[in-house]
Structures are given as C-alpha cells and as structure tokens.
Design an enzyme around this catalytic site. Structure first.
Site, short mmCIF file in Angstrom:
data_model
loop_
_atom_site.label_atom_id
_atom_site.label_comp_id
_atom_site.label_asym_id
_atom_site.label_seq_id
_atom_site.Cartn_x
_atom_site.Cartn_y
_atom_site.Cartn_z
N ASN A 6 41.76 39.46 41.19
CA ASN A 6 40.08 40.74 40.71
C ASN A 6 40.41 41.42 40.47
O ASN A 6 40.33 41.90 41.73
CB ASN A 6 39.80 39.53 41.59
CG ASN A 6 38.13 40.38 41.36
OD1 ASN A 6 37.72 40.98 40.66
ND2 ASN A 6 37.15 39.97 42.56
N TRP A 7 40.56 42.68 39.21
CA TRP A 7 40.69 43.41 39.27
C TRP A 7 39.14 44.81 39.45
O TRP A 7 39.86 45.96 39.20
CB TRP A 7 41.35 43.76 38.13
CG TRP A 7 42.20 43.38 37.47
CD1 TRP A 7 43.30 42.89 38.36
CD2 TRP A 7 43.29 44.10 36.71
NE1 TRP A 7 44.43 42.70 38.10
CE2 TRP A 7 44.74 43.07 36.67
CE3 TRP A 7 43.03 44.18 35.45
CZ2 TRP A 7 45.35 43.21 35.82
CZ3 TRP A 7 43.85 44.31 33.99
CH2 TRP A 7 45.44 43.28 34.52
N LYS A 8 38.23 43.46 39.49
CA LYS A 8 36.53 44.90 40.37
C LYS A 8 36.45 45.42 38.75
O LYS A 8 37.40 44.93 38.05
CB LYS A 8 36.61 45.11 41.59
CG LYS A 8 37.16 44.17 42.37
CD LYS A 8 37.16 45.03 43.83
CE LYS A 8 37.54 43.26 44.80
NZ LYS A 8 37.22 43.72 46.43
N HIS A 84 30.58 36.37 43.04
CA HIS A 84 31.79 37.18 44.14
C HIS A 84 30.53 37.26 45.31
O HIS A 84 29.71 38.53 45.31
CB HIS A 84 32.54 38.53 43.27
CG HIS A 84 33.90 38.92 44.19
ND1 HIS A 84 33.26 40.21 45.16
CD2 HIS A 84 34.30 38.74 44.36
CE1 HIS A 84 34.65 40.50 45.81
NE2 HIS A 84 35.32 40.08 45.66
N GLU A 86 30.54 41.02 46.14
CA GLU A 86 29.84 41.69 46.04
C GLU A 86 28.67 42.01 44.60
O GLU A 86 27.91 43.01 44.81
CB GLU A 86 30.94 42.54 45.04
CG GLU A 86 32.30 43.54 45.94
CD GLU A 86 33.17 43.64 45.54
OE1 GLU A 86 33.45 43.33 44.81
OE2 GLU A 86 34.22 43.14 46.38
N GLU A 154 35.70 33.21 50.83
CA GLU A 154 36.21 34.86 51.03
C GLU A 154 35.79 34.79 51.60
O GLU A 154 34.09 35.64 52.02
CB GLU A 154 35.60 35.48 49.60
CG GLU A 154 36.94 35.40 48.70
CD GLU A 154 36.96 36.50 47.32
OE1 GLU A 154 38.09 36.58 46.72
OE2 GLU A 154 35.99 36.82 46.52
N GLY A 160 38.87 43.64 51.11
CA GLY A 160 38.69 45.24 51.49
C GLY A 160 38.95 45.59 52.24
O GLY A 160 39.09 46.58 52.53
N SER A 190 41.28 40.15 51.56
CA SER A 190 42.70 41.27 52.14
C SER A 190 43.98 40.27 52.17
O SER A 190 45.15 40.98 52.89
CB SER A 190 42.72 42.20 52.90
OG SER A 190 42.03 42.15 53.80
N GLY A 211 42.00 40.94 45.25
CA GLY A 211 41.71 42.11 45.11
C GLY A 211 42.44 43.24 44.95
O GLY A 211 43.52 43.44 43.75
N GLY A 212 42.70 43.92 46.09
CA GLY A 212 43.36 45.12 45.65
C GLY A 212 44.79 45.16 45.68
O GLY A 212 45.70 45.79 45.20
#
Ligand code: PGA
Length: 230
Positions: A6-8, A84, A86, A154, A160, A190, A211-212
């Site tokens: 997930n590149w956000k 998600h 966010e 999640e 994150g 993470s 993600g990151g």
C-alpha cells in the site's frame, strides 16, 4: 501467500514506472501493488496485480473525488483496498460505507482487500475482539465469503509506528477473524524485511499488507522472499 504493498500518497506515475522496472519478487508469491489513483495506469500491464486504494459503490454519479469500480476496470486495475484505517480515521468512513464499497467492487468483478483493526485504546480496554467482530461482520454481511475477498488485519497502533503486533498477538487476532469469515487474512502494521519471516510463519497468517517498506523495491522484494520461504 499474498503480499500487498500500500503506497498511500506516495509515488506519482514516473516513480511508479521506475519502481516496476526494478522490482523483482519471487514468482511463488502473489504480489499486489496499490499505487495512488493517478499512477494506476503506469503500473498495470506488468506481472503484478494492481489494486486501487479505495473504490466507490456507485458506478457513476455526483461523488466528487471518488472513483468507481467500472473506471478502475477500464484502466486494467484488478482490485481495491477498502476500509483502511487512515480512511476510517481521517475521512470518516463508517463500517456501512466500507461494506458498500466492498460489495459493489466484488459485484463489478474486482478483488477486494478489506481492512479491519483496533486502536490502542480499544486494545487496552479489552475491546479488540468486539471491534473486530463489528468490522468483520459488516463486511461479511454485505459481501459474504466471496472468493475474491481478502481481509487485512491491521492494528491501528502498529501502522507506521515501527511497533508490530507480536506474532502471537497477530495469530490470535487472525484466528478470531477466521472464526467470523472463512477468507484469507493478511497482517499489516510495520511489516519489514526483518520481521516478515517470523510473522508469516504463524499458521493463520496468509500474507501481509505492507505500507512504508513497500516503497523501496529491494525492501519489498525482501519481504516477498521471506513470504516465499514460509
Ligand atoms: P506500515 O503501513 O507498513 O507503514 O505500518 C501498513 C498499512 O497502512 O497498510
């Protein structure tokens, strides 16, 4: 094993093309990339499934800022994330909206990764299972055990933050979710090359939503390699 990145709100079309050129995961792992909407067309057509980060429930209409399943299909996108944390926390998405998004996307022929997870406050007050039950049942009620539906667990406190759930915490939550819906469950929060193998060794983890660490082709490939060995 399914490993989704997930590149956000990272990577425009040019950076997306650069990533896809150098990303070399093992063939034994199913990989999904979730770039921002404007980069989807730069990512499709390669060996990996491309999912959007959200999808609306109507096929068209007065919904400023939204994109429909039909539009995604037209550019070669194969699925979408929904729910998600966010989106839930920062954009007011409710369980009902997440369920409608999931149902319409599946009906249109897209794959869906539907995200669920508790906040730290909910975990500390002993409400993890209650929260997961409410979130998963909303999705299950709308979408059933659709063959193109995948759940992502999640925990919000692990996203994150550099703090992952322990393998035992993840396994416990995954087992609980699988008792509510008989679909694969990915872990997210993470996930890094250093902890992927230990997490993915748990029997109820069917993959990861990253993600990151999915933004760098080498670190994301390393996670995919860890998945291919577990
Ligand atoms: P993270 O994000 O891997 O950077 O914690 C996971 C996610 O938000 O899907």
């Amino acid at each position: 094993m399914l490993i989704a990145g997930n590149w956000k709100m990272f990577k425009g079309p040019q950076e997306t093309r650069t990533f896809v050129e150098s990303f070399r995961p093992p063939e034994s792992v199913d990989v999904v990339l979730c770039p921002p909407f404007v980069s989807l067309e730069s990512a499709v057509g390669g060996p990996h499934a491309i999912y959007a980060q959200n999808v609306h429930w109507e096929s068209s209409g007065a919904y400023t800022g939204e994109v429909s399943a039909e539009m995604l299909l037209e550019v070669g996108v194969q699925g979408a994330l929904v729910g998600h944390s966010e989106r839930r926390q920062n954009f007011g998405e409710t369980d009902e909206m997440v369920a409608r998004r999931a149902r319409s996307a599946l009906d249109a022929g897209l794959g869906v990764i539907a995200c669920v997870g508790e906040t730290l406050e909910q975990r500390e007050s002993g409400d993890t299972e209650l929260v997961l039950k409410i979130q998963v049942e909303a999705i299950a009620y709308a979408a059933g055990e659709h063959e193109k539906l995948v759940i992502a667990y999640e925990p919000v406190w692990a996203i994150g933050t550099g703090t992952t759930a322990t393998p035992e915490q993840a396994e416990e939550a995954h087992r609980f979710i699988k008792g509510l819906i008989d679909r694969p469950v990915l872990y997210g929060g993470s996930v890094k090359p250093e902890n992927a193998a230990e997490l993915l060794a748990q029997p109820s983890l069917d993959g990861a939503l990253v993600g990151g660490a999915s933004l760098d082709p080498d670190s994301f490939a390393a996670i995919c390699h860890a998945a291919s060995r577990s």
